[in-house]
Scaffold this motif. Sequence first.
Motif, PDB file in Angstrom:
ATOM      1  N   CYS A 101       0.826  -1.214   0.000  1.00 13.47           N
ATOM      2  CA  CYS A 101       0.000   0.000   0.000  1.00 13.47           C
ATOM      3  C   CYS A 101       0.861   1.266   0.000  1.00 13.47           C
ATOM      4  O   CYS A 101       0.366   2.351  -0.290  1.00 13.47           O
ATOM      5  N   GLN A 102       2.124   1.142   0.314  1.00 15.22           N
ATOM      6  CA  GLN A 102       3.092   2.230   0.400  1.00 15.22           C
ATOM      7  C   GLN A 102       2.615   3.356   1.314  1.00 15.22           C
ATOM      8  O   GLN A 102       2.710   4.533   0.992  1.00 15.22           O
ATOM      9  N   ALA A 103       2.103   2.949   2.480  1.00 14.41           N
ATOM     10  CA  ALA A 103       1.633   3.905   3.490  1.00 14.41           C
ATOM     11  C   ALA A 103       1.538   3.192   4.828  1.00 14.41           C
ATOM     12  O   ALA A 103       1.521   1.960   4.880  1.00 14.41           O
ATOM     13  N   ALA A 104       1.494   3.981   5.880  1.00 12.70           N
ATOM     14  CA  ALA A 104       1.227   3.409   7.206  1.00 12.70           C
ATOM     15  C   ALA A 104      -0.255   3.059   7.247  1.00 12.70           C
ATOM     16  O   ALA A 104      -1.113   3.903   7.010  1.00 12.70           O
ATOM     17  N   MET A 105      -0.546   1.793   7.510  1.00 10.68           N
ATOM     18  CA  MET A 105      -1.924   1.306   7.464  1.00 10.68           C
ATOM     19  C   MET A 105      -2.329   0.749   8.828  1.00 10.68           C
ATOM     20  O   MET A 105      -1.498   0.194   9.542  1.00 10.68           O
ATOM     21  N   PRO A 106      -3.616   0.850   9.167  1.00  8.60           N
ATOM     22  CA  PRO A 106      -4.091   0.180  10.382  1.00  8.60           C
ATOM     23  C   PRO A 106      -3.930  -1.330  10.225  1.00  8.60           C
ATOM     24  O   PRO A 106      -3.993  -1.854   9.111  1.00  8.60           O
ATOM     25  N   VAL A 107      -3.689  -2.014  11.341  1.00 10.45           N
ATOM     26  CA  VAL A 107      -3.472  -3.451  11.288  1.00 10.45           C
ATOM     27  C   VAL A 107      -4.477  -4.184  12.177  1.00 10.45           C
ATOM     28  O   VAL A 107      -5.023  -3.625  13.118  1.00 10.45           O
ATOM     29  N   ARG A 108      -4.718  -5.439  11.813  1.00  9.33           N
ATOM     30  CA  ARG A 108      -5.504  -6.370  12.625  1.00  9.33           C
ATOM     31  C   ARG A 108      -4.528  -7.358  13.234  1.00  9.33           C
ATOM     32  O   ARG A 108      -3.585  -7.797  12.574  1.00  9.33           O
ATOM     33  N   GLU A 109      -4.788  -7.727  14.472  1.00 12.12           N
ATOM     34  CA  GLU A 109      -3.952  -8.713  15.129  1.00 12.12           C
ATOM     35  C   GLU A 109      -4.676 -10.052  15.076  1.00 12.12           C
ATOM     36  O   GLU A 109      -5.824 -10.158  15.490  1.00 12.12           O
ATOM     37  N   ARG A 110      -4.004 -11.059  14.524  1.00  9.94           N
ATOM     38  CA  ARG A 110      -4.600 -12.394  14.391  1.00  9.94           C
ATOM     39  C   ARG A 110      -3.740 -13.398  15.143  1.00  9.94           C
ATOM     40  O   ARG A 110      -2.515 -13.411  14.998  1.00  9.94           O
ATOM     41  N   LEU A 111      -4.387 -14.228  15.966  1.00 14.13           N
ATOM     42  CA  LEU A 111      -3.675 -15.275  16.686  1.00 14.13           C
ATOM     43  C   LEU A 111      -3.210 -16.309  15.677  1.00 14.13           C
ATOM     44  O   LEU A 111      -4.010 -16.911  14.966  1.00 14.13           O
ATOM     45  N   LEU A 112      -1.912 -16.489  15.600  1.00 14.28           N
ATOM     46  CA  LEU A 112      -1.326 -17.366  14.598  1.00 14.28           C
ATOM     47  C   LEU A 112      -1.017 -18.745  15.153  1.00 14.28           C
ATOM     48  O   LEU A 112      -1.291 -19.758  14.520  1.00 14.28           O
ATOM     49  N   LEU A 113      -0.449 -18.798  16.369  1.00 13.03           N
ATOM     50  CA  LEU A 113       0.014 -20.059  16.918  1.00 13.03           C
ATOM     51  C   LEU A 113      -0.012 -20.000  18.437  1.00 13.03           C
ATOM     52  O   LEU A 113       0.393 -19.003  19.026  1.00 13.03           O
ATOM     53  N   VAL A 114      -0.505 -21.075  19.061  1.00 13.12           N
ATOM     54  CA  VAL A 114      -0.507 -21.179  20.517  1.00 13.12           C
ATOM     55  C   VAL A 114       0.406 -22.335  20.899  1.00 13.12           C
ATOM     56  O   VAL A 114       0.183 -23.465  20.488  1.00 13.12           O
ATOM     57  N   LEU A 115       1.443 -22.003  21.642  1.00  9.40           N
ATOM     58  CA  LEU A 115       2.369 -22.996  22.161  1.00  9.40           C
ATOM     59  C   LEU A 115       2.247 -23.023  23.674  1.00  9.40           C
ATOM     60  O   LEU A 115       1.630 -22.138  24.269  1.00  9.40           O
ATOM     61  N   GLN A 116       2.846 -23.993  24.309  1.00  7.80           N
ATOM     62  CA  GLN A 116       2.738 -24.121  25.753  1.00  7.80           C
ATOM     63  C   GLN A 116       3.347 -22.917  26.474  1.00  7.80           C
ATOM     64  O   GLN A 116       2.800 -22.447  27.459  1.00  7.80           O
ATOM     65  N   GLU A 117       4.457 -22.403  25.982  1.00  5.14           N
ATOM     66  CA  GLU A 117       5.141 -21.326  26.678  1.00  5.14           C
ATOM     67  C   GLU A 117       4.893 -19.939  26.084  1.00  5.14           C
ATOM     68  O   GLU A 117       5.293 -18.940  26.659  1.00  5.14           O
ATOM     69  N   LYS A 118       4.245 -19.841  24.913  1.00 10.45           N
ATOM     70  CA  LYS A 118       3.985 -18.533  24.311  1.00 10.45           C
ATOM     71  C   LYS A 118       2.880 -18.604  23.258  1.00 10.45           C
ATOM     72  O   LYS A 118       2.481 -19.672  22.825  1.00 10.45           O
ATOM     73  N   GLU A 119       2.399 -17.419  22.895  1.00 11.34           N
ATOM     74  CA  GLU A 119       1.433 -17.263  21.808  1.00 11.34           C
ATOM     75  C   GLU A 119       2.062 -16.329  20.778  1.00 11.34           C
ATOM     76  O   GLU A 119       2.740 -15.376  21.133  1.00 11.34           O
ATOM     77  N   ILE A 120       1.830 -16.615  19.498  1.00  8.85           N
ATOM     78  CA  ILE A 120       2.368 -15.790  18.429  1.00  8.85           C
ATOM     79  C   ILE A 120       1.200 -15.172  17.669  1.00  8.85           C
ATOM     80  O   ILE A 120       0.289 -15.864  17.227  1.00  8.85           O
ATOM     81  N   TYR A 121       1.244 -13.835  17.540  1.00  4.77           N
ATOM     82  CA  TYR A 121       0.217 -13.089  16.835  1.00  4.77           C
ATOM     83  C   TYR A 121       0.802 -12.525  15.551  1.00  4.77           C
ATOM     84  O   TYR A 121       1.969 -12.148  15.502  1.00  4.77           O
ATOM     85  N   ASP A 122      -0.008 -12.439  14.501  1.00  5.84           N
ATOM     86  CA  ASP A 122       0.397 -11.910  13.211  1.00  5.84           C
ATOM     87  C   ASP A 122      -0.338 -10.595  12.988  1.00  5.84           C
ATOM     88  O   ASP A 122      -1.532 -10.500  13.261  1.00  5.84           O
ATOM     89  N   TYR A 123       0.361  -9.577  12.513  1.00 11.11           N
ATOM     90  CA  TYR A 123      -0.263  -8.300  12.182  1.00 11.11           C
ATOM     91  C   TYR A 123      -0.584  -8.281  10.692  1.00 11.11           C
ATOM     92  O   TYR A 123       0.298  -8.477   9.859  1.00 11.11           O
ATOM     93  N   LEU A 124      -1.849  -8.036  10.346  1.00 13.91           N
ATOM     94  CA  LEU A 124      -2.298  -8.005   8.958  1.00 13.91           C
ATOM     95  C   LEU A 124      -2.753  -6.603   8.578  1.00 13.91           C
ATOM     96  O   LEU A 124      -3.483  -5.945   9.326  1.00 13.91           O
ATOM     97  N   CYS A 125      -2.342  -6.155   7.396  1.00 10.85           N
ATOM     98  CA  CYS A 125      -2.769  -4.863   6.861  1.00 10.85           C
ATOM     99  C   CYS A 125      -4.269  -4.902   6.594  1.00 10.85           C
ATOM    100  O   CYS A 125      -4.776  -5.867   6.005  1.00 10.85           O
ATOM    101  N   THR A 126      -4.996  -3.866   6.996  1.00 15.96           N
ATOM    102  CA  THR A 126      -6.442  -3.844   6.750  1.00 15.96           C
ATOM    103  C   THR A 126      -6.767  -3.486   5.298  1.00 15.96           C
ATOM    104  O   THR A 126      -7.873  -3.724   4.836  1.00 15.96           O
ATOM    105  N   GLY A 127      -5.789  -2.939   4.562  1.00 17.23           N
ATOM    106  CA  GLY A 127      -6.022  -2.582   3.165  1.00 17.23           C
ATOM    107  C   GLY A 127      -5.865  -3.742   2.203  1.00 17.23           C
ATOM    108  O   GLY A 127      -6.715  -3.986   1.351  1.00 17.23           O
TER     109      GLY A 127
END
Length: 79
Positions: free
Chosen positions: A17-43
């Motif tokens: 998009c060549q701009a600063a865009m709002p992002v959505r946070e999506r739960l990507l992976l749940v492990l026993q010791e941590k959770e990993i979230y992915d940031y997705l561009c809303t555009g």
Amino acid sequence: MQQFDTLRASSLYCQKCQAAMPVRERLLLVLQEKEIYDYLCTGCASSLGQREVTAGDMVRQQQSAARRGRGAAPQLFLP
């Protein structure tokens, strides 16, 4: 500083998009010791980055929310 323990991005730069865009946070992976979230561009729905939350961070976040009186914090069970 404890105020930045749970820092989350609200907008990130997207190369498509060549701009600063709002992002959505999506739960990507749940492990026993941590959770990993992915940031997705809303555009364009491109992945712009990741955030990892460890079990210790989750416990600290729940305890601080309970101290501030935000109701009952969800329980975290670790084997």
